[in-house]
Design a protein around this motif. Structure first.
Motif, PDB file in Angstrom:
ATOM      1  N   VAL A  49       1.899   1.677  -3.316  1.00 47.43           N
ATOM      2  CA  VAL A  49       1.176   2.358  -4.320  1.00 47.43           C
ATOM      3  C   VAL A  49       0.991   3.776  -4.145  1.00 47.43           C
ATOM      4  O   VAL A  49       0.934   4.619  -5.110  1.00 47.43           O
ATOM      5  CB  VAL A  49      -0.408   1.686  -3.958  1.00 47.43           C
ATOM      6  CG1 VAL A  49      -1.572   2.711  -4.274  1.00 47.43           C
ATOM      7  CG2 VAL A  49      -0.530   0.214  -4.207  1.00 47.43           C
ATOM      8  N   TYR A 103      -7.626   7.004  -1.481  1.00 46.82           N
ATOM      9  CA  TYR A 103      -8.730   6.515  -1.102  1.00 46.82           C
ATOM     10  C   TYR A 103      -9.590   6.006  -2.305  1.00 46.82           C
ATOM     11  O   TYR A 103      -9.896   6.874  -3.177  1.00 46.82           O
ATOM     12  CB  TYR A 103      -9.554   7.269  -0.272  1.00 46.82           C
ATOM     13  CG  TYR A 103     -11.019   6.615   0.202  1.00 46.82           C
ATOM     14  CD1 TYR A 103     -11.031   5.328   0.852  1.00 46.82           C
ATOM     15  CD2 TYR A 103     -12.098   7.168  -0.075  1.00 46.82           C
ATOM     16  CE1 TYR A 103     -12.016   4.807   1.129  1.00 46.82           C
ATOM     17  CE2 TYR A 103     -13.376   6.660   0.122  1.00 46.82           C
ATOM     18  CZ  TYR A 103     -13.487   5.220   0.724  1.00 46.82           C
ATOM     19  OH  TYR A 103     -14.579   4.653   1.227  1.00 46.82           O
ATOM     20  N   GLU A 146     -11.924  -0.573  -2.733  1.00 49.81           N
ATOM     21  CA  GLU A 146     -12.227  -1.296  -1.642  1.00 49.81           C
ATOM     22  C   GLU A 146     -13.287  -2.176  -1.650  1.00 49.81           C
ATOM     23  O   GLU A 146     -13.213  -3.177  -1.053  1.00 49.81           O
ATOM     24  CB  GLU A 146     -12.317  -0.165  -0.473  1.00 49.81           C
ATOM     25  CG  GLU A 146     -10.855   0.519  -0.203  1.00 49.81           C
ATOM     26  CD  GLU A 146     -10.698   1.149   0.981  1.00 49.81           C
ATOM     27  OE1 GLU A 146     -11.837   1.215   1.889  1.00 49.81           O
ATOM     28  OE2 GLU A 146      -9.717   1.568   1.422  1.00 49.81           O
ATOM     29  N   ALA A 201       0.762  -0.892   0.147  1.00 51.34           N
ATOM     30  CA  ALA A 201       0.050   0.034   0.067  1.00 51.34           C
ATOM     31  C   ALA A 201       0.799   1.216  -0.121  1.00 51.34           C
ATOM     32  O   ALA A 201       0.591   2.206  -0.771  1.00 51.34           O
ATOM     33  CB  ALA A 201      -0.821  -0.108   1.203  1.00 51.34           C
ATOM     34  N   LYS A 237       1.713   6.591  -7.127  1.00 48.20           N
ATOM     35  CA  LYS A 237       0.580   7.512  -7.125  1.00 48.20           C
ATOM     36  C   LYS A 237       1.346   9.051  -7.346  1.00 48.20           C
ATOM     37  O   LYS A 237       1.133   9.851  -8.047  1.00 48.20           O
ATOM     38  CB  LYS A 237      -0.319   7.537  -6.424  1.00 48.20           C
ATOM     39  CG  LYS A 237      -1.548   6.409  -6.662  1.00 48.20           C
ATOM     40  CD  LYS A 237      -2.570   6.504  -5.746  1.00 48.20           C
ATOM     41  CE  LYS A 237      -3.631   5.233  -5.708  1.00 48.20           C
ATOM     42  NZ  LYS A 237      -4.654   5.074  -4.535  1.00 48.20           N
TER      43      LYS A 237
HETATM   44  C1  LIG Z   1      -3.828   0.466  -1.991  1.00 48.31           C
HETATM   45  C2  LIG Z   1      -4.389   1.139  -2.523  1.00 48.31           C
HETATM   46  O1  LIG Z   1      -5.118   2.307  -1.713  1.00 48.31           O
HETATM   47  C3  LIG Z   1      -5.971   2.240  -0.962  1.00 48.31           C
HETATM   48  C4  LIG Z   1      -5.903   1.162   0.024  1.00 48.31           C
HETATM   49  C5  LIG Z   1      -6.638  -0.384  -0.334  1.00 48.31           C
HETATM   50  C6  LIG Z   1      -6.269  -1.474   0.359  1.00 48.31           C
HETATM   51  O2  LIG Z   1      -5.590  -1.360   1.325  1.00 48.31           O
HETATM   52  O3  LIG Z   1      -6.431  -2.436  -0.247  1.00 48.31           O
HETATM   53  C7  LIG Z   1      -7.409  -0.181  -1.172  1.00 48.31           C
HETATM   54  C8  LIG Z   1      -7.997   1.279  -2.122  1.00 48.31           C
HETATM   55  C9  LIG Z   1      -7.184   2.271  -1.647  1.00 48.31           C
HETATM   56  O4  LIG Z   1      -8.158   2.788  -0.764  1.00 48.31           O
HETATM   57  C10 LIG Z   1      -4.875   1.228  -4.074  1.00 48.31           C
HETATM   58  O5  LIG Z   1      -5.255   2.173  -4.622  1.00 48.31           O
HETATM   59  O6  LIG Z   1      -4.906  -0.196  -4.336  1.00 48.31           O
END
Ligand SMILES: C=C(O[C@@H]1C=C(C(=O)O)C=C[C@H]1O)C(=O)O
Length: 365
Positions: free
Chosen positions: A35, A52, A57, A32, A39
């Protein structure tokens, strides 16, 4: 093997599983974080990153529920993953959430159910304040109640949508259990006043009529506020939920006193972020029609002819003229789906005004 030996062996196994789970959760958290780095790297100048992702999710939780084989049930397993994701996201950016407070309200419970516990949550004194806090950018999202299965619409929330430009980014449903709560010093045979929020009093009306017919019912700003008052009054009780009972150290004189056992409230997540389709979405719109015969019919025909499932329709005074109305409509689908776009285009031609409040994943938990 003796019982003691069996337990010892099982505990050794649990310890080693915990170590593996720990390692895996840490690895997941590192992903994460990565990620977030990716980004940040691909950001254009002046652009703010979006960490987010509600649609992602929702997919993760559904995926887990599909894979789950027990013995924990799907909801329990998804709840655990909800918290893992919440903590992972907090590493990228802890979300700030405004909710209808004070602390201990069902709206706070809904916020934590939806976002998990690794958020910074801020109680607001009124629904309109939640909207304003989100509009001002002081928080990432707001959580407000919108309808109850026993009592119907929460009009303050609907009216706030007429006044603020807000995007609906999600929904949460919560089973609402009410209890009759008293403090250590309450004389339970001398209760002369019961405090609660008007909605909660209404949801327990029959129970109150049967059990406390002659006791004054006092509507206050929230059921957490009701619980707080009871702490210092020996002759009063409160109707509130588990969170408020815990927060104010009250005990339950009667449990689950709501008239309908399936009593649930639906809450909306409001923000400014558009949510992409997940394939299992809902859309909320506001439409105001010309004040003429058949206006509602015209509004509904495009849904019917395209086989779109309406989940809710609510009417409110428009505030721009006496006896003119706006319709709040929820339906299944995403406003980017071609079929839904077609329906919205057709409504646009007939409506005085049409506003898409947002498309968002259907509540998973
Ligand atoms: C990891 C990310 O960021 C955030 C965290 C996530 C997770 O822990 O699975 C999923 C979506 C996002 O809210 C992503 O964008 O995949």
């Amino acid at each position: 093997m003796s019982e003691a030996d069996q337990l010892k062996a099982l505990r050794v196994r649990i310890d080693s599983l915990d170590e593996k789970i720990l390692e895996l959760i840490s690895e997941r958290a590192s992903c994460a974080q990565e990620v977030a780095r990716v980004k940040m790297r691909s950001l254009a100048a002046g652009e703010t990153p979006v960490f987010y992702r509600p649609e992602r999710e929702a997919w993760v939780l559904k995926h887990i529920m599909e894979l789950n084989q027990g013995p924990l049930d799907n909801e329990e397993m998804a709840r655990l993953f909800r918290e893992i994701m919440s903590s992972c996201l907090a590493l990228e950016q802890p979300l700030k959430i405004a909710y209808l407070g004070p602390e201990g309200t069902f709206t706070q419970a809904a916020a934590l159910k939806h976002f998990g516990h690794a958020v910074i949550s801020r109680p607001m004194a009124a629904i309109d304040e939640v909207f304003r806090e989100v509009a001002a950018g002081a928080v990432n999202f707001g959580v407000v109640p919108v309808e109850n299965s026993t009592e119907g619409a929460v009009n303050h929330t609907l009216d706030s949508f007429l006044e603020h430009d807000m995007v609906i980014c999600g929904e949460v449903e919560l089973r609402i259990h009410h209890h009759l709560l008293v403090g250590d010093t309450t004389k339970t045979d001398k209760i002369s006043r019961i405090y609660s929020h008007a909605q909660s009093l209404a949801q327990c009306r029959k129970w109150l009529d049967a059990n406390y017919p002659n006791v004054e019912r006092v509507a206050v700003s929230s059921n957490a506020d009701a619980a707080r008052r009871v702490k210092s009054e020996w002759n009063s009780a409160a109707i509130a939920g588990d969170m408020a009972a815990e927060l104010y150290g009250l005990s339950k004189l009667a449990e689950k006193i709501e008239d309908r056992p399936d009593n649930s409230t639906r809450f909306l997540i409001i923000g400014s972020q558009e949510v992409p389709p997940t394939g299992d979405d809902k859309t909320s719109i506001i439409a105001s029609m010309r004040n003429k015969p058949g206006a509602l019919h015209e509004l509904l025909v495009p849904f019917h002819s395209n086989g779109i499932d309406l989940t809710r329709i609510e009417t409110r005074p428009s505030r721009s003229g006496k006896w003119t109305y706006v319709f709040f409509i929820d339906f299944v689908g995403h406003h980017r789906d071609p079929l839904i776009r077609d329906v919205l285009d057709r409504i646009q031609q007939e409506a005085v005004a049409l506003k898409v409040l947002g498309s968002y994943p259907k509540a998973v938990l």
